[in-house]
Design a protein around this motif. Sequence first.
Motif, PDB file in Angstrom:
ATOM      1  N   SER A  67       7.348  -0.136  31.182  1.00  0.00           N
ATOM      2  CA  SER A  67       7.357  -0.244  32.517  1.00  0.00           C
ATOM      3  C   SER A  67       6.073  -0.769  33.382  1.00  0.00           C
ATOM      4  O   SER A  67       6.054  -1.652  34.049  1.00  0.00           O
ATOM      5  CB  SER A  67       8.054   0.915  33.211  1.00  0.00           C
ATOM      6  OG  SER A  67       9.306   1.002  32.818  1.00  0.00           O
ATOM      7  N   PHE A 101       9.904  -4.926  36.505  1.00  0.00           N
ATOM      8  CA  PHE A 101       9.658  -3.460  36.474  1.00  0.00           C
ATOM      9  C   PHE A 101      10.669  -2.673  36.503  1.00  0.00           C
ATOM     10  O   PHE A 101      11.061  -1.788  35.932  1.00  0.00           O
ATOM     11  CB  PHE A 101       8.536  -3.161  37.517  1.00  0.00           C
ATOM     12  CG  PHE A 101       8.440  -1.702  37.982  1.00  0.00           C
ATOM     13  CD1 PHE A 101       7.617  -0.963  36.976  1.00  0.00           C
ATOM     14  CD2 PHE A 101       9.065  -1.183  39.005  1.00  0.00           C
ATOM     15  CE1 PHE A 101       7.507   0.305  37.302  1.00  0.00           C
ATOM     16  CE2 PHE A 101       8.723   0.225  39.364  1.00  0.00           C
ATOM     17  CZ  PHE A 101       8.064   0.971  38.322  1.00  0.00           C
ATOM     18  N   SER A 104      12.730  -2.754  33.293  1.00  0.00           N
ATOM     19  CA  SER A 104      12.161  -2.018  32.351  1.00  0.00           C
ATOM     20  C   SER A 104      12.311  -0.668  32.520  1.00  0.00           C
ATOM     21  O   SER A 104      12.430   0.293  31.488  1.00  0.00           O
ATOM     22  CB  SER A 104      10.695  -2.224  32.166  1.00  0.00           C
ATOM     23  OG  SER A 104       9.972  -1.974  33.433  1.00  0.00           O
ATOM     24  N   ILE A 105      12.216  -0.146  33.738  1.00  0.00           N
ATOM     25  CA  ILE A 105      12.508   1.458  34.174  1.00  0.00           C
ATOM     26  C   ILE A 105      13.979   1.838  33.527  1.00  0.00           C
ATOM     27  O   ILE A 105      14.207   2.973  33.004  1.00  0.00           O
ATOM     28  CB  ILE A 105      12.490   1.630  35.640  1.00  0.00           C
ATOM     29  CG1 ILE A 105      11.011   1.444  36.087  1.00  0.00           C
ATOM     30  CG2 ILE A 105      13.066   2.807  35.839  1.00  0.00           C
ATOM     31  CD1 ILE A 105      10.415   2.953  35.746  1.00  0.00           C
ATOM     32  N   HIS A 146      11.886  -8.730  27.419  1.00  0.00           N
ATOM     33  CA  HIS A 146      10.984  -7.940  28.265  1.00  0.00           C
ATOM     34  C   HIS A 146       9.837  -8.670  28.212  1.00  0.00           C
ATOM     35  O   HIS A 146       9.315  -8.901  29.454  1.00  0.00           O
ATOM     36  CB  HIS A 146      10.849  -6.508  28.001  1.00  0.00           C
ATOM     37  CG  HIS A 146      11.993  -5.622  28.347  1.00  0.00           C
ATOM     38  ND1 HIS A 146      12.359  -5.522  29.875  1.00  0.00           N
ATOM     39  CD2 HIS A 146      12.837  -4.536  27.831  1.00  0.00           C
ATOM     40  CE1 HIS A 146      13.282  -4.429  29.867  1.00  0.00           C
ATOM     41  NE2 HIS A 146      13.641  -4.224  28.649  1.00  0.00           N
TER      42      HIS A 146
END
Length: 395
Positions: A67, A101, A104-105, A146
């Motif tokens: 993240s 972000f 990814s969280i 990612h």
Amino acid sequence: MNNILLVISIFGFVLSINFILKGKSKNKSILFLGFFYFIYSLYSIQTYLIESNLINNLRWFYVWPLSIYNTIALPTFFYFTITINNEFKWKWKYIILFIPFTISIIDVIIVYSKPSYIYHDIVEMAITNQVNRFNSEYGLLNLNQHYILRHLWQFLSLIAVFPMLLRFLRSNKFQEKHKVVKNYWLIIFYTLLFLMSILATTYGIEREFFIQIIPFLQQEAAIIQVFFYLVLFLIAVIPISFPSVLYEDLIIYNESNTVKKAKTKNKENYLPSEPKYGLNIQEIKNKLEVIEKKEFFLNSDFDLNKCAHLLEIPTHHLSYFLKQNSHTSFSSYRNNLRIKKAKCLITQDYLDSHTIEGLAVTCGFANRSSFSKAFKKVAEISPSDYVKSYKLKNN
């Protein structure tokens, strides 16, 4: 080759601590630069641990930093934006920058919410097969996706700031030596970031779809890896070559303190010791004279952006210049010129064959109402009364 990553991480951590400590008390742009080097260093040290087969001893240090890595577009974008505009203004469209972000969280939460053996398998893949570790599924995306997303976002954010950066560089082209040095720093830093983002994005896409976007990337993989590491290394060490730039914000801060003290002592007589933003006052005055001579202000679309574009400076630089040198806003400056032209046309008997509405449009106003309002504010008399007064004097 792995040792380069270790050197990069050390340089990066030292820079990040230095910038963050300064940025907290002095300048937000430096603070964002510090956050960038922190992310950059964290990624470098983790990659070093993986490629040196040391991650097995630090298994906890694997998934959660994802993240943090996926915010890499944020500090670079805001660093350039604040440096160029000399201020930070939040805009809701900036939320787009947080997409990598946010994803990814979600994926980090998914990984940690699954049975522990899932996390164990992901780390084991990184230990035993460093190339295929990018295929590890996290949740919404795999690791390689990612990787692509964050570097693609960095690439797009750099594209977004490019027009602003270009205008900034042009406006500082003939300024003081320290501003020219700052230009060089921004150009080199931007170029290195651009190279890093495009190389990483290209490599990630090729790895994801098994294609060759640039054929020699596969044929000369070792050379490309050396080149990529060189770019990373230069990003880490290049600030050392620009000490005047790195400490410039401290100097500006001290000057601003002096300014505040001077204002406190004598508010009315205070004048800045040198132009803010390093503006070339005479050059701007000369260009404004050309604009006034060619009567660009009569165009209905002549606004702050248009005028700044003709002057080749940012809009906030123009606003500052007018406030400091003419003690007026741009709209007042423009209206003064238009009303002056209207008065000139009236003395040339323009209204003998045209209406006041026609005069308003000719002078750049949208309608009679806005023209009358501006005229009365500037001349302290309505257009019709001014015409009557003029005719009485000349009869």
